[in-house]
Design a protein around this motif. Structure first.
Motif, mmCIF file in Angstrom:
data_model
loop_
_atom_site.group_PDB
_atom_site.id
_atom_site.type_symbol
_atom_site.label_atom_id
_atom_site.label_comp_id
_atom_site.label_asym_id
_atom_site.label_seq_id
_atom_site.Cartn_x
_atom_site.Cartn_y
_atom_site.Cartn_z
ATOM 1 N N GLU A 1 -22.024 -10.462 21.875
ATOM 2 C CA GLU A 1 -21.304 -9.335 21.949
ATOM 3 C C GLU A 1 -20.964 -8.570 20.798
ATOM 4 N N ILE A 2 -20.390 -9.246 19.899
ATOM 5 C CA ILE A 2 -20.279 -8.628 18.563
ATOM 6 C C ILE A 2 -21.348 -8.102 17.949
ATOM 7 N N ILE A 3 -22.560 -9.191 17.861
ATOM 8 C CA ILE A 3 -23.805 -8.807 17.388
ATOM 9 C C ILE A 3 -24.238 -7.580 18.347
ATOM 10 N N ALA A 4 -24.441 -7.519 19.435
ATOM 11 C CA ALA A 4 -24.796 -6.540 20.112
ATOM 12 C C ALA A 4 -24.023 -5.328 19.735
ATOM 13 N N ALA A 5 -22.657 -5.110 19.637
ATOM 14 C CA ALA A 5 -22.075 -3.952 19.052
ATOM 15 C C ALA A 5 -22.645 -3.368 17.829
ATOM 16 N N LEU A 6 -22.687 -4.205 17.004
ATOM 17 C CA LEU A 6 -23.262 -4.205 15.527
ATOM 18 C C LEU A 6 -24.576 -3.423 15.585
#
Length: 63
Positions: free
Chosen positions: A18-23
């Motif tokens: 989820e963090i990677i997707a947000a970035l």
């Protein structure tokens, strides 16, 4: 399969994704992603594909 920490590892992997997707949605450069997350630029640069393979080295996933 029989790993007592399977739920925790799965949750950490999901959170990391989820963090990677947000970035990725923010179209951040490596430098900007490092500044936003507080994670070394080296971690972002060392991965040719998604950042996920590097996550164990930053402690987000104990896989």
């Amino acid at each position: 399969m029989g790993d007592p920490d399977a739920d925790t590892k799965q949750m950490k992997a999901f959170l990391a994704a989820e963090i990677i997707a947000a970035l990725n949605r923010r179209h951040l450069t490596v430098r900007a992603a490092a500044e936003v997350t507080g994670v070394s630029r080296r971690i972002f640069r060392t991965s040719a594909t998604p950042i996920l393979p590097s996550l164990p080295s930053i402690g987000l996933c104990g896989c």
